[in-house]
Design an enzyme around this catalytic site. Sequence first.
Site, PDB file in Angstrom:
ATOM      1  N   GLU A   1      27.366  -5.640 -46.770  1.00 14.30           N
ATOM      2  CA  GLU A   1      26.322  -6.565 -46.355  1.00 14.30           C
ATOM      3  C   GLU A   1      26.526  -6.959 -44.897  1.00 14.30           C
ATOM      4  O   GLU A   1      27.638  -6.890 -44.373  1.00 14.30           O
ATOM      5  CB  GLU A   1      26.363  -7.846 -47.209  1.00 14.30           C
ATOM      6  CG  GLU A   1      26.428  -7.619 -48.699  1.00 14.30           C
ATOM      7  CD  GLU A   1      26.725  -8.888 -49.485  1.00 14.30           C
ATOM      8  OE1 GLU A   1      26.625  -9.999 -48.896  1.00 14.30           O
ATOM      9  OE2 GLU A   1      27.064  -8.788 -50.678  1.00 14.30           O
TER      10      GLU A   1
ATOM     11  N   GLU B   1      18.467 -15.890 -48.580  1.00 14.36           N
ATOM     12  CA  GLU B   1      19.160 -16.592 -49.657  1.00 14.36           C
ATOM     13  C   GLU B   1      19.559 -17.971 -49.163  1.00 14.36           C
ATOM     14  O   GLU B   1      20.005 -18.127 -48.023  1.00 14.36           O
ATOM     15  CB  GLU B   1      20.407 -15.819 -50.088  1.00 14.36           C
ATOM     16  CG  GLU B   1      21.259 -16.540 -51.118  1.00 14.36           C
ATOM     17  CD  GLU B   1      22.561 -15.809 -51.435  1.00 14.36           C
ATOM     18  OE1 GLU B   1      23.346 -16.329 -52.246  1.00 14.36           O
ATOM     19  OE2 GLU B   1      22.792 -14.723 -50.866  1.00 14.36           O
TER      20      GLU B   1
END
Length: 413
Positions: free
Chosen positions: A221, A332
């Site tokens: 990520e 998020e």
Amino acid sequence: MALPCGSEMRWLRVVKMTFCLFFIIPMSSVGNRNTNTIFSKKQKLEIQQQLKRLNKPALKSIESPDGDIIDCVDINKQPAFDHPLLKNHTIQMRPSSYPKGFSPDESNDVSSNSEPKFSQPWHLNGRCPEGTIPIRRTKEEDLLRAGSAANYGRKKHHFILSTDNAGIIHEHAVLVEDGDKYYGMLANMNVWNPKTMDSNEFSISQFWMTAGDSADFDTIEAGITVDDNLYGDYQTRLFTYWTDDGYKRTGCRNLDCPGFVQVNNQIATGATVTPYSSYGGDQRTLEFYVYKDIDGNGDWWLRIAERDFGYWPSSLFSLLSNSASSVQWGGEVTNIMLGDKHTTTQMGSGHFPEEGPGKASFFNTLNVIDGKTVQRPPWNSHTVITNPNCYNLIVNSEDFFYYGGPGRNPNCP
């Protein structure tokens, strides 16, 4: 001669009981204080050991205007090589192969002195010399905020889950591409400075490349985040992440644990990214490009702002050692529900995607490298939106979407 407590005549028992309570109970309290003192010393020792492990000797240190200290560390002595699988690792300064149709121009070579496509505040006070990499120095207060040295820089959940192990709610607005094998992805990420409501909440814009399922998965990520609990401020910062066991024991952000090998000397993970986009004004973006070095060691290379930044060695992974099974892009936030109300922590620009250009945050130039090693836009995509009244995502075209939101509002109490 002193008598044992309770062995006296009745009229003496009250006196003796008072003696016992006065001397014995306070002595127990003293013992507790000593235990606490010992625990504090142990924690202090762990923190000092962790700081020594994280902060490698610097050939040069640069004090950033935002308060960070950037250490220029010998590239051969970076934290990656503390990993037992990388003890005899030979650094790859560039991949041995690039995706089909892609050839970086010479100005973006890692040995070039040309300016990166974005800036970080520490650049104002100096640069790291060739043969070193910039690492944001970890401070004692950083580890104290994490609760323990072992927890620093780690995650406790998978992005699919709505609640983590600590009971904190995670909200998402994400585009998911799956149904194939994936050997890379491209994303141009809009840069904002979202506001977070509480120091224990964060806001992230990022990509995920994963292999496996919710029970067992690997992931790599990268993106940008505002995370006061991790960094001690509300600035937007660059980060990378990896795990090969679903965030259980391995992996961490940036270079806070051994694994990721950095080769670029101009970009520092964990450091602030500036300037930000402005509402109705200039829009800033940051490009992330991941590709597997199929003809070489199979390492997962990461390019940031058109520079080969570094790589996750294939040997770190089991499921990701071959290919990824899904790619995700989006936002998020964490929501601790203070006062039983939804958080006002923002995602993206803090505005809903319906507001469109110049106001809503976006991802564009989305591409994947598929099972045929062909780079293409997402074809098998779908959205994961946990609470569209709080944060939403609207696909504008196959390689472009708007996302984000303000959190609490009349439709998201």
